[in-house]
Design an enzyme around this catalytic site. Structure first.
Site, short mmCIF file in Angstrom:
data_model
loop_
_atom_site.label_atom_id
_atom_site.label_comp_id
_atom_site.label_asym_id
_atom_site.label_seq_id
_atom_site.Cartn_x
_atom_site.Cartn_y
_atom_site.Cartn_z
N SER A 1 0.86 -1.26 -0.07
CA SER A 1 -0.03 -0.12 -0.10
C SER A 1 0.73 1.33 0.02
O SER A 1 1.74 1.20 0.64
CB SER A 1 -1.00 -0.01 1.55
OG SER A 1 -1.65 1.34 1.35
N GLY B 1 11.55 -3.37 2.66
CA GLY B 1 12.90 -3.49 2.05
C GLY B 1 13.12 -4.58 1.27
O GLY B 1 14.06 -4.70 0.45
N ILE C 1 3.86 11.24 3.50
CA ILE C 1 2.43 11.55 2.56
C ILE C 1 1.24 11.88 3.41
O ILE C 1 0.77 12.98 3.03
CB ILE C 1 2.15 10.54 1.74
CG1 ILE C 1 3.45 9.82 1.11
CG2 ILE C 1 1.31 10.70 0.71
CD1 ILE C 1 4.16 10.66 0.29
N GLY C 2 1.24 11.34 4.63
CA GLY C 2 -0.04 11.70 5.50
C GLY C 2 -1.35 11.05 4.90
O GLY C 2 -2.48 11.87 5.06
N CYS D 1 0.02 3.80 10.67
CA CYS D 1 0.85 4.84 9.97
C CYS D 1 1.45 6.01 10.78
O CYS D 1 0.80 6.41 11.82
CB CYS D 1 -0.32 5.50 9.10
SG CYS D 1 0.58 6.87 8.12
C1 LIG Z 1 5.44 6.65 -0.06
C2 LIG Z 1 4.79 5.49 0.75
C3 LIG Z 1 3.52 5.65 1.31
C4 LIG Z 1 2.86 4.55 1.87
N1 LIG Z 1 1.64 4.79 2.45
C5 LIG Z 1 1.05 3.75 2.87
C6 LIG Z 1 -0.26 3.57 3.30
O1 LIG Z 1 -1.07 4.22 2.90
N2 LIG Z 1 -0.97 2.48 4.11
C7 LIG Z 1 -0.18 1.64 4.77
O2 LIG Z 1 -0.52 0.84 5.24
N3 LIG Z 1 1.20 1.67 4.32
C8 LIG Z 1 1.67 2.69 3.60
N4 LIG Z 1 3.24 2.64 3.32
C9 LIG Z 1 3.96 1.68 3.98
C10 LIG Z 1 4.26 0.52 3.01
O3 LIG Z 1 3.29 -0.30 2.42
C11 LIG Z 1 5.31 -0.62 3.64
O4 LIG Z 1 4.67 -1.17 4.69
C12 LIG Z 1 6.83 -0.06 3.97
O5 LIG Z 1 6.89 0.96 2.98
C13 LIG Z 1 7.65 -0.96 4.12
O6 LIG Z 1 8.09 -1.57 2.95
P1 LIG Z 1 8.93 -1.34 1.88
O7 LIG Z 1 10.33 -1.06 2.61
O8 LIG Z 1 8.98 -2.43 0.95
O9 LIG Z 1 8.66 -0.17 1.45
C14 LIG Z 1 3.58 3.56 2.34
C15 LIG Z 1 5.18 3.60 1.96
C16 LIG Z 1 5.55 4.68 1.33
C17 LIG Z 1 7.20 4.56 1.06
#
Ligand SMILES: Cc1cc2nc3c(=O)[nH]c(=O)nc-3n(C[C@H](O)[C@H](O)[C@H](O)COP(=O)(O)O)c2cc1C
Ligand SMILES: Cc1cc2nc3c(=O)[nH]c(=O)nc-3n(C[C@H](O)[C@H](O)[C@H](O)COP(=O)(O)OP(=O)(O)OC[C@H]3O[C@@H](n4cnc5c(N)ncnc54)[C@H](O)[C@@H]3O)c2cc1C
Ligand code: FES
Lengths: 266, 309
Positions: free
Chosen positions: B27, B250, B77-78, B136
């Site tokens: 997400s 990651g 992003i909020g 979040c």
């Molecule tokens: C730009 C951005 C926006 C995100 N928005 C959400 C969100 O709306 N809801 C949510 O549950 N996680 C959100 N996440 C978290 C990611 O889904 C994920 O849990 C987190 O980034 C760790 O995984 P990664 O290291 O592969 O990015 C967001 C992450 C990023 C980088």
């Protein structure tokens, strides 16, 4: 809208002035589809996906039929520094063309207003314009304007301002821009004027205010911190005049200046 | 042993949901899917978790919202989003055209808002499961406050559970002292699965401008930098819970994904990697397949490694 994520080979990566480089890549699909004002996301360390993690957005300086695409960039931090050390033959991950460009009209007299490295997308625009146009370029000093010679062959109405008077008149773009506007409003071009601008935020804000004063439409090429460049992260927010945010990578980078809240902090 | 003619079977059963492979888009890193469908073949994916949805649209935080850090990215992003109604009306019809599972990620400021979202989504055709974001770090009300407290996390889980017949996946925050305590609480409250981790709370200062790099001061860290922390937490949760665990954090290469599957995750989500390279998740899928073929594994259930007792 066709976007491509390809590994492109560096044909040239030349220093043009202190800290300013021109990068030429072979990326036929991207070059063929590119329109003025669009940008690409470039992985500055070849195909590496870890550090630096994110790709860097760069505006398209030129795209040619031979499949070559060019960028003009200045070294401002770690990513652009690494990019400047890349050599002919290196493979770079590049995603593009991205975003909405200037969208040229049929019967217009455009005035292109660039500040420093912001002249890069205007160069591509100038090359594709079929109508007569003026160019007003400003920078701190002439070293920041290596792309300027390219404009000379494209228009006779080229006005330059530098803060140290090393080339053109002394000062910023606003004075020559107003002069050009006053001159053109007395010519056949009156009624067809439009301004396309790219540069630092304070410069674009000043240009916007001048356009409001003269009742001329103004299209600005915005910058924002980006992660993806494709509308997936919502990171590249810029405050809108009527509340909320637009996203530079998909709503822009080129938008009408009236859409922006110019008093917002950036 | 001769290689089977079909190759390995990548499908997984996740809380009653059959995914064609264990790889989902996380997400917030793939928009609502449709935005990036020209660059990622969504049909190849096990599923896609769309940007966090709230009852009404949210404008998000002031910029700058993004700053890069070593092997990572901080975001604030909020939870900007178009709201559940606009999603169902404008995005979902397009998304339904793809042969993949759509999972709605939801966010509320109160337990009642979570419950209302669950009830709404339950009536929307085309959504296969709900991922409940109680983690979040980028919003003042709700968000991480629910994710850091076992009772509050359980209350949200119960409310969502009561509102829908769809599988409920609760997404956990790593910003806690004891991940097992929270995970156990949401399992007991009726979660069908947990996903972890959301981003790690962090910050960065712009030394040239002498101010925090993010306007919001704090942001959520994601990307390769957080993988070891995420993997440890997934290992802990998978070792304790009976419900399936989805690993996030990651994941960039097939090897990263395989590590999470070996740690006991039933599926994984690719997040920041998609922002860097849209087709990253597709490469992860083919890499998992190659690994299983090379190691003569028939099913992803054979991937988890033994634990010393
Ligand atoms: C730009 C951005 C926006 C995100 N928005 C959400 C969100 O709306 N809801 C949510 O549950 N996680 C959100 N996440 C978290 C990611 O889904 C994920 O849990 C987190 O980034 C760790 O995984 P990664 O290291 O592969 O990015 C967001 C992450 C990023 C980088
Ligand atoms: C649509 C778009 C088009 C652009 N076109 C060009 C171009 O044609 N030529 C060019 O030289 N630069 C261009 N930029 C800016 C360029 O992307 C940044 O200078 C670059 O990403 C900096 O990377 P870095 O690692 O060297 O700097 P960092 O170490 O990341 O940052 C150094 C400083 O650069 C500035 N910066 C960093 N990232 C960005 C960013 N994404 N946007 C704006 N400022 C940033 C910040 O003020 C920061 O303090 C463009 C930006 C956008 C959004
Ligand atoms: S940079 Fe990701 S949405 Fe614009």
């Amino acid at each position: 809208m066709s976007r491509f994520d390809v590994d492109a080979r560096i044909l040239r990566n030349e220093g043009l002035a202190r800290n300013i480089f021109r990068l030429t890549l072979s990326a036929p699909e991207i070059a063929k589809n590119a329109r003025p004002g669009q940008f690409c996301m470039i992985s500055v360390d070849g195909k590496s996906r870890f550090d630096p993690l994110l790709r860097r957005p760069l505006s398209i300086f030129d795209a040619r039929k031979d499949g070559e695409i060019e960028f003009l960039y200045s070294i401002v931090g770690r990513g652009t520094d690494i990019l400047s050390q890349k050599k002919e033959g290196d493979l770079m991950g590049i995603l593009g063309p991205l975003g909405k460009g200037f969208g040229m009209g049929q019967c217009e007299h455009p005035i292109l207003v660039g500040g420093g490295i912001g002249a890069a997308p205007l160069h591509f625009l100038a090359k594709r314009l079929k109508t007569a146009f003026s160019v007003v370029i400003g920078a701190k000093t002439r070293d920041e304007l290596p792309g300027i010679s390219a404009f000379k062959s494209l228009t006779t109405r080229l006005l330059i301002a530098t803060e140290d008077e090393s080339i053109g008149c002394k000062g910023v773009v606003t004075a020559p821009l107003e002069e050009e506007l006053v001159a053109l409003t007395k010519s056949d071009a009156a009624g067809y004027l439009i301004i396309y601008t790219c540069g630092p935020w304070p410069m674009m804000r000043a240009v916007h205010h001048i356009c409001v004063k003269y009742g001329v439409r103004c299209r600005v090429s915005l910058e924002a911190r980006m992660a993806c460049g494709i509308g997936a992260c919502l990171g590249c927010a810029v405050k809108k005049a009527d509340g909320g945010y637009l996203h530079v990578c998909k709503d822009g980078p080129v938008v009408d200046s009236a859409e922006i809240d110019w008093e917002a902090e950036v | 042993m001769a290689k089977t003619s079909h190759g390995p079977d990548l499908h997984v059963d996740l809380a009653g949901l059959r995914l064609k492979n264990p790889v989902l888009l996380a997400s917030g890193t793939c928009g609502y899917g449709v935005e990036i469908s020209d660059l990622v073949d969504l049909n190849m994916l096990g599923g896609i978790v769309v940007k966090g949805l709230s009852l009404t649209p949210r404008p998000g935080n002031p910029p700058p919202r993004i700053v890069e850090t070593p092997c990572g990215v901080l975001n604030s992003i909020g939870l900007e989003n178009i709201g559940i109604d606009a999603f169902a009306r404008d995005k979902l019809p397009l998304l339904k055209g793809f042969n993949t599972k759509v999972i709605a990620n939801i966010f509320g400021e109160t337990v009642d808002e979570y419950a209302a979202l669950a009830r709404k989504i339950d009536r929307i055709d085309g959504i296969s499961a709900i991922e409940v974001n109680i983690s979040c770090p980028n919003v003042k009300a709700g968000g991480a406050a629910f994710g850091a407290n076992p009772e509050a996390a359980a209350a949200v889980t119960r409310a969502v559970r009561a509102g829908t017949g769809l599988p409920v996946i609760v997404k956990l925050s790593p910003n806690v002292t004891d991940i097992v305590e929270i995970a156990t609480a949401v399992e007991a409250a009726g979660a069908d699965a947990v996903s972890l981790i959301n981003t790690l709370l962090g910050m960065s200062i712009d030394v040239k401008k002498r101010r925090p790099a993010l306007k919001n001061v704090f942001g959520g860290l994601s990307g390769p930098a957080i993988k070891p922390v995420a993997l440890r937490m997934v290992w802990q949760a998978a070792g304790t819970l009976k419900i399936p665990v989805i690993g996030i954090g990651g994941i960039t290469t097939p090897e990263d994904a395989i590590e999470f599957l070996m740690a006991g995750a039933v599926a994984i989500e690719v997040g920041a990697a998609t922002l860097v390279r849209p087709a990253a998740a597709i490469e992860v899928i083919s890499g998992i397949k190659d690994y299983m073929e090379a190691n003569r594994l028939q099913n992803t259930a054979e991937l988890p490694i033994p634990r010393a007792s």
